[in-house]
Write an enzyme that holds these catalytic residues in place. Structure first.
Site, PDB file in Angstrom:
ATOM      1  CG  HIS A  52      26.855  22.201 -41.017  1.00 20.39           C
ATOM      2  ND1 HIS A  52      25.732  22.913 -40.641  1.00 20.39           N
ATOM      3  CD2 HIS A  52      27.864  23.106 -41.029  1.00 20.39           C
ATOM      4  CE1 HIS A  52      26.059  24.179 -40.430  1.00 20.39           C
ATOM      5  NE2 HIS A  52      27.351  24.333 -40.669  1.00 20.39           N
ATOM      6  CG  ASP A  59      26.627  28.293 -40.266  1.00 18.77           C
ATOM      7  OD1 ASP A  59      26.922  27.163 -40.685  1.00 18.77           O
ATOM      8  OD2 ASP A  59      26.758  28.628 -39.075  1.00 18.77           O
ATOM      9  CD  GLU A  68      29.051  22.607 -37.823  1.00 18.48           C
ATOM     10  OE1 GLU A  68      30.165  23.122 -37.711  1.00 18.48           O
ATOM     11  OE2 GLU A  68      28.010  23.247 -37.653  1.00 18.48           O
ATOM     12  CD  GLU A  69      25.724  25.447 -36.748  1.00 14.01           C
ATOM     13  OE1 GLU A  69      26.552  25.664 -35.857  1.00 14.01           O
ATOM     14  OE2 GLU A  69      25.664  26.096 -37.819  1.00 14.01           O
ATOM     15  CG  ASP A 104      30.311  25.320 -42.063  1.00 14.46           C
ATOM     16  OD1 ASP A 104      29.360  26.073 -42.356  1.00 14.46           O
ATOM     17  OD2 ASP A 104      30.559  24.948 -40.901  1.00 14.46           O
ATOM     18  CG  HIS A 121      25.338  30.477 -35.363  1.00 11.18           C
ATOM     19  ND1 HIS A 121      26.506  30.321 -34.669  1.00 11.18           N
ATOM     20  CD2 HIS A 121      25.388  29.564 -36.360  1.00 11.18           C
ATOM     21  CE1 HIS A 121      27.230  29.369 -35.203  1.00 11.18           C
ATOM     22  NE2 HIS A 121      26.567  28.887 -36.237  1.00 11.18           N
TER      23      HIS A 121
HETATM   24  N1  BES Z   1      30.008  27.567 -39.956  1.00  6.63           N
HETATM   25  C1  BES Z   1      30.149  27.657 -38.546  1.00  6.63           C
HETATM   26  C2  BES Z   1      31.413  28.258 -38.014  1.00  6.63           C
HETATM   27  C3  BES Z   1      32.622  28.431 -38.846  1.00  6.63           C
HETATM   28  C4  BES Z   1      33.291  29.589 -38.599  1.00  6.63           C
HETATM   29  C5  BES Z   1      33.154  27.543 -39.727  1.00  6.63           C
HETATM   30  C6  BES Z   1      34.424  29.863 -39.260  1.00  6.63           C
HETATM   31  C7  BES Z   1      34.306  27.834 -40.382  1.00  6.63           C
HETATM   32  C8  BES Z   1      34.945  28.989 -40.137  1.00  6.63           C
HETATM   33  C9  BES Z   1      29.877  26.350 -37.879  1.00  6.63           C
HETATM   34  O1  BES Z   1      28.671  25.838 -38.321  1.00  6.63           O
HETATM   35  C10 BES Z   1      29.750  26.618 -36.392  1.00  6.63           C
HETATM   36  O2  BES Z   1      28.917  27.356 -36.010  1.00  6.63           O
HETATM   37  N2  BES Z   1      30.615  26.021 -35.598  1.00  6.63           N
HETATM   38  C11 BES Z   1      30.591  26.240 -34.185  1.00  6.63           C
HETATM   39  C12 BES Z   1      31.377  25.166 -33.495  1.00  6.63           C
HETATM   40  C13 BES Z   1      30.715  23.798 -33.545  1.00  6.63           C
HETATM   41  C14 BES Z   1      31.629  22.741 -32.993  1.00  6.63           C
HETATM   42  C15 BES Z   1      29.402  23.802 -32.787  1.00  6.63           C
HETATM   43  C16 BES Z   1      31.203  27.600 -33.856  1.00  6.63           C
HETATM   44  O3  BES Z   1      31.999  28.093 -34.627  1.00  6.63           O
HETATM   45  O4  BES Z   1      30.858  28.152 -32.811  1.00  6.63           O
HETATM   46 ZN    ZN Z   2      27.230  27.439 -37.548  1.00 11.79          ZN
END
Ligand code: BES
Ligand code: ZN
Length: 416
Positions: free
Chosen positions: A216, A234, A267-268, A295, A372
């Protein structure tokens, strides 16, 4: 992260309790906005007030009304249909006390039939180590610096495509001298103004069989006082890994099968770009051998050259195959772990019936802690040699899976 985890735990609990009440009717189960369901008068089986989402059964008459209401409120795809096949058995096995969502996450391809050819056993190819030797950590650093210098790559920012359009130009330059002609497209979405990018290297002999590499490109900050979202780890990191992989693929002969590289939008915001893309691939009946997701690849939380491999929303068959690939070409130490929720775009491919694989910078608990935030920037904490390993994985993955396989039954499904 904690908030998101709670969100998904709630969703899991919601699904599970919904199953308990659901009975054996034929209408499909859906998740939808509580307010939409109430407006249309569809009975709610269960709801999660924190997130405004409810579980319901949808008959075809209701479907039209719900779609109409969703569009009226500008919520395209205002509901999510849950896969049919596994639910009955999940209802019957609910005594296990496990969340139904986790049961689906651990199936080979999200409980829907596999849409991909059989995996051929690995045979050593000397052109692969030669390609991996070209991977340059300094180039990764430059690309991560370039991407993290945009104030934000947020999909709801005031210029959600500034970095997208600029990055497309870079990708065009990268493949200009390749011995084949790449197709570079931006993909527009229903769920966000931001565009995804696809670079397609068309296959020579089996163009209809595809290998997917994804990362992403967007970033986000959860801070209220600073909108800056550099997103170096990230996920400028995974985006740079694919950029570097493409640079090296452009020195290789045309693959037998098609290689699609994606830089996903939003993605976020909840896997927006990838879920629309994977659904479109499923509807088009595309055959995908495997989808790799990168990611966060810059933080060596378990030590250099140790990676985490997520076992939820990924394919066991592909993980087993990856163990052999790793042994032949990479030599990483692999720790199997879980996100415990649909944490990145691999989940979109998985839920649409495609094999996916998600190698990650570390085990889940030891990942980079400043994602984040405006502290997700290049520093001594981020390790480009460690990250280079993920470009090598992407290259070995693509070069191996894009070879026309000698396997007798191209359509044979290994089930779940
Ligand atoms: N890269 C992050 C999170 C992540 C954490 C990926 C551990 C792989 C292993 C990803 O961009 C993210 O922030 N995902 C969100 C969920 C998404 C559906 C909005 C999160 O983890 O809160
Ligand atoms: Zn993220």
């Amino acid at each position: 992260m904690a908030m998101k985890t709670k969100f998904l735990v709630t969703l899991g609990a919601l699904l599970f309790s919904g199953l308990v009440h659901a009975g054996k009717t034929a209408s499909p189960l859906i998740l939808a906005d509580t307010s939409l369901l109430m407006e249309v008068g569809i009975p709610i089986l269960d709801h999660a007030p924190e997130i405004g989402v409810s579980l319901a059964r949808l008959d075809s008459l209701d479907e039209a009304r719900l779609t109409e209401a969703a569009h009226r409120h500008g919520k395209c795809g205002g509901y999510q249909r849950l896969p049919e096949a596994p639910w009955q058995s999940l209802i019957e096995s609910r005594e296990t006390g496990r969340s139904a969502l986790m049961d689906l996450a651990e199936m080979e391809t999200g409980g829907v039939p596999l849409k991909g050819p059989a995996l051929a056993p690995l045979t050593f190819d000397p052109s692969i180590p030669a390609a991996l030797n070209q991977v340059d950590p300094e180039r990764l650093r430059q690309t991560v610096a370039y991407l993290s210098n945009f104030d934000t790559r947020y999909h709801k920012g005031s210029t959600p495509n500034a970095h997208v359009d600029a990055f497309v130009k870079k990708l065009e330059a990268l493949v200009a001298n390749a011995p084949w002609k790449a197709q570079i497209d931006t993909v527009t979405h229903q769920g966000t103004q931001q565009k995804s990018i696809r670079v397609r290297i068309p296959g020579r002999t089996q163009p209809d069989v595809m290998v997917v590499l994804g990362a992403h490109l967007d970033s986000i900050t959860y801070s209220y006082w600073n909108r800056r979202a550099p997103g170096a780890d990230d996920n400028a990191s995974g985006s740079a890994n694919l950029h570097e992989a493409l640079r090296i693929l452009a020195t290789q002969p045309q693959p037998d099968r098609t290689i699609d590289l994606f830089w996903y939008a939003g993605e976020e915001g909840g896997l927006i770009g990838s879920s629309e893309i994977a659904r479109a691939y499923a509807r088009a009946g595309n055959q995908v051998v495997g989808a790799l997701q990168l990611d966060m690849t810059l933080f060596a939380g378990d030590g250099e050259f140790t990676l985490g491999s997520m076992t939820d929303y990924t394919s066991r068959e592909l993980r087993t195959w990856f163990a052999a690939l790793n042994q032949a070409y990479i030599g990483a130490k692999v720790i199997e772990d879980k996100c415990g929720y649909a944490c990145s775009d691999h989940a979109s491919w998985h839920s649409n019936g495609f094999r996916s694989l998600m190698p990650f910078e570390s085990s889940f608990d030891r990942m980079f802690g400043d994602l984040h935030t405006d502290n997700d920037v290049i520093s001594d904490r981020l390790n480009f040699k460690h990250s280079a390993m993920f470009t090598k994985i992407a290259l070995a993955f693509a070069m191996t899976l894009a070879k026309e396989s000698a396997s007798p039954s191209p359509d044979s499904s290994s089930g779940r």
